[in-house]
Design a protein around this motif. Structure first.
Motif: not given
Length: 116
Positions: A7-35
């Motif tokens: 549970f390294d804090r930096a790596l968990l935070a990086l994983g969260n940021v990359l997860f959100l960026i991945g969702v944004l890139l896959i479905i787009g900003p408007q659909k991400t917001y709606n989801f």
């Protein structure tokens, strides 16, 4: 990686940021917001954001648990699709389709099996 490194804090935070960026890139900003703002997904979104906030405030284990609950709340509808996909894979498929294991997996994933 954050979980594997105790549970390294930096790596968990990086994983969260990359997860959100991945969702944004896959479905787009408007659909991400709606989801994330759907009324049915509101509890999951709040838990996810609160978990990320706890991780950033150095409460990594509790933040990870709450964040995991948020992810289940957000993406719990997809578990049945994921299980069906895994059953089509060569090594994992026969294990998940085993008559002893299949009913438990179906119940956990929320897959309805029609009686024959």
């Amino acid at each position: 990686m954050g979980v594997f490194t105790f549970f390294d804090r930096a790596l968990l935070a990086l994983g969260n940021v990359l997860f959100l960026i991945g969702v944004l890139l896959i479905i787009g900003p408007q659909k991400t917001y709606n989801f994330f703002t759907r009324p049915t997904k509101r509890r999951g979104s709040i838990c996810f954001v609160f978990g990320v906030t706890l991780i950033l405030m150095k409460w990594t284990f509790l933040g990870f648990i709450i964040e995991s609950l948020g992810i289940v709340g957000l993406f719990g509808d997809f578990f049945g699709i994921i299980v069906q996909f895994l059953r089509s894979m060569p090594i994992i498929g026969p294990i998940l389709s085993n008559p002893v294991i299949a009913p438990f997996i179906d119940k956990i994933a929320g897959i309805r099996v029609l009686p024959v």
